[in-house]
Design a protein around this motif. Structure first.
Motif, PDB file in Angstrom:
ATOM      1  N   ILE A  13     -13.875  -0.782  40.035  1.00 48.62           N
ATOM      2  CA  ILE A  13     -14.715  -0.978  41.232  1.00 48.62           C
ATOM      3  C   ILE A  13     -14.651   0.258  42.133  1.00 48.62           C
ATOM      4  O   ILE A  13     -15.614   0.622  42.792  1.00 48.62           O
ATOM      5  N   VAL A  30     -24.645  -6.656  43.972  1.00 42.99           N
ATOM      6  CA  VAL A  30     -23.694  -7.750  43.805  1.00 42.99           C
ATOM      7  C   VAL A  30     -24.266  -8.763  42.815  1.00 42.99           C
ATOM      8  O   VAL A  30     -25.398  -9.220  42.975  1.00 42.99           O
ATOM      9  N   TRP A  46     -29.142  -1.140  49.194  1.00 42.79           N
ATOM     10  CA  TRP A  46     -28.117  -1.187  48.147  1.00 42.79           C
ATOM     11  C   TRP A  46     -27.672   0.204  47.719  1.00 42.79           C
ATOM     12  O   TRP A  46     -26.945   0.346  46.739  1.00 42.79           O
ATOM     13  N   THR A  78     -21.549  -5.277  40.668  1.00 38.89           N
ATOM     14  CA  THR A  78     -20.223  -5.542  41.209  1.00 38.89           C
ATOM     15  C   THR A  78     -20.069  -7.031  41.536  1.00 38.89           C
ATOM     16  O   THR A  78     -21.052  -7.701  41.837  1.00 38.89           O
ATOM     17  N   PRO A  79     -18.855  -7.570  41.445  1.00 38.18           N
ATOM     18  CA  PRO A  79     -18.665  -9.011  41.681  1.00 38.18           C
ATOM     19  C   PRO A  79     -18.721  -9.331  43.172  1.00 38.18           C
ATOM     20  O   PRO A  79     -18.409  -8.480  43.999  1.00 38.18           O
ATOM     21  N   PRO A  80     -19.108 -10.578  43.522  1.00 35.94           N
ATOM     22  CA  PRO A  80     -19.119 -10.987  44.936  1.00 35.94           C
ATOM     23  C   PRO A  80     -17.730 -10.830  45.553  1.00 35.94           C
ATOM     24  O   PRO A  80     -17.593 -10.417  46.687  1.00 35.94           O
ATOM     25  N   ASP A  81     -16.691 -11.194  44.780  1.00 33.13           N
ATOM     26  CA  ASP A  81     -15.307 -10.988  45.221  1.00 33.13           C
ATOM     27  C   ASP A  81     -14.391 -11.000  43.995  1.00 33.13           C
ATOM     28  O   ASP A  81     -14.840 -11.263  42.878  1.00 33.13           O
ATOM     29  N   LEU A  82     -13.107 -10.764  44.219  1.00 34.90           N
ATOM     30  CA  LEU A  82     -12.200 -10.591  43.078  1.00 34.90           C
ATOM     31  C   LEU A  82     -11.810 -11.921  42.439  1.00 34.90           C
ATOM     32  O   LEU A  82     -11.557 -11.986  41.232  1.00 34.90           O
ATOM     33  N   ALA A 117     -25.508  -0.044  44.385  1.00 31.81           N
ATOM     34  CA  ALA A 117     -24.606  -1.118  44.003  1.00 31.81           C
ATOM     35  C   ALA A 117     -25.299  -2.453  44.211  1.00 31.81           C
ATOM     36  O   ALA A 117     -25.940  -2.668  45.245  1.00 31.81           O
ATOM     37  N   LEU A 137     -13.879  -7.124  50.304  1.00 32.48           N
ATOM     38  CA  LEU A 137     -12.841  -7.281  49.274  1.00 32.48           C
ATOM     39  C   LEU A 137     -11.444  -7.236  49.879  1.00 32.48           C
ATOM     40  O   LEU A 137     -10.495  -7.767  49.321  1.00 32.48           O
TER      41      LEU A 137
END
Lengths: 206, 206
Positions: free
Chosen positions: B157, B168, A188, B124-128, B166, A201
């Motif tokens: 981000i 997730v 990570w 951080t998010p898995p996706d937007l 980072a 993304l």
């Protein structure tokens, strides 16, 4: 093509127990690392197996590999060569597999130069008494050789500062757990994580 | 005197769930971190407690702290100030205790400048899509505010590259476990480990 694997280097002074820790990691059920077997010109010890513990080769064969650029790293130590053949390591990394090297400190610094993205872990003794005990306990060397090894080991501990992490080898299973924790966390690290994440993304991220 | 504690900074884009992850870490039995409570001028949300979730202060009070150099970091975000009072953090670190900050990305970069030895973790998010879902799901904002927050989050981000790690936030307990693994591993970073180890080995090591 999958992303390149991680090169993990476990090193430390002579006698600290690198081999024992490495073997214990590879004996665990969840092990997924690929172990890169070293090449050496030293004589086989009792119980060792050619092609498993080391590739045991002659001095002439080893020097030919060096000349052909076939070694990722090598070192001469107590009159023998030790080194890592480059070919297998690169193949595994290219396939996205993680490769685990257990090597001497001089060799590790050569790898650091060639693979700055590798993960460098230094195994170190709880104290110097304990280190002397282990070096003597091997029972294969006379007093003068032990003293020589001790002096070299103390010099080698100085090289810790060139590594990413240091793990005290107080108990083998403690050390194994710490090494595995470090490897998990390192996945990570932003420098390892970011390229893949950006792909995930997609266009949303500049 | 014991060695200085570790400053741990958890940050990430607005809406990613920093607060939830931080709370889950502090609710676990083995938690030994000291949480630094932020100061803010935003209005208290339902269920929040002054002096626990935040120190809720007026704009005038906050600006007085800034003028007096009393803030480790602060930021203005959606017309409100958020920041970390310096005093408590320094006291804890000096006592050898580890301090945990959960702050916005702008503030985190101010801390990085003042405390380069801190450990900086980016949630951080898995996706937007998921991020938008979370920002909307809070149910406190209208569509225009959500769009504004989303645009800001995507910019934020990009700041991941300034962090050490980072993580997730797919599932809270996953994220908690990863953050804890990172903190454990970071204790064996050579730069944190070496000064104490040299003291332990004493005069044997130059």
């Amino acid at each position: 093509m999958s992303k390149r694997g991680m090169l993990i280097v476990l090193s430390g002074p002579s006698g600290v127990g690198k081999g024992t820790v490495r073997k214990a990691i590879f004996e665990q059920d969840d092990n997924k690392f690929h172990y890169s077997i070293s090449m050496t010109t030293r004589s086989m010890r009792k119980g060792e197996v050619d092609g498993k513990d080391y590739y045991f080769v002659s001095k002439a064969e080893f020097e030919k590999e060096i000349r052909n650029g076939g070694m990722l790293e090598y070192a001469q130590y107590v009159d023998n060569y030790y080194g890592t053949p480059l070919k297998y390591v690169n193949e595994m990394l290219d396939q996205g597999k993680d490769v685990f090297l257990e090597i001497e400190v001089n060799g590790a610094m050569q790898v650091r130069e060639k693979c700055p993205d590798g993960l460098f872990i230094f195994l170190t003794p709880p104290d110097l008494m304990e280190l002397r005990h282990r070096i003597s306990g091997r029972g294969t060397d006379d007093l003068a050789t032990i003293d020589k090894r001790m002096a070299k080991a103390v010099d080698e501990i100085e090289m810790m500062q060139n590594y990413d992490y240091a793990v005290v080898n107080d108990e083998v299973l403690n050390a194994v757990e710490k090494v595995k924790t470090i490897i998990r966390a390192e996945r990570w690290r932003v420098k390892r994580f970011l390229p893949d994440y950006k792909k995930r993304l997609g266009d949303d991220l500049k």
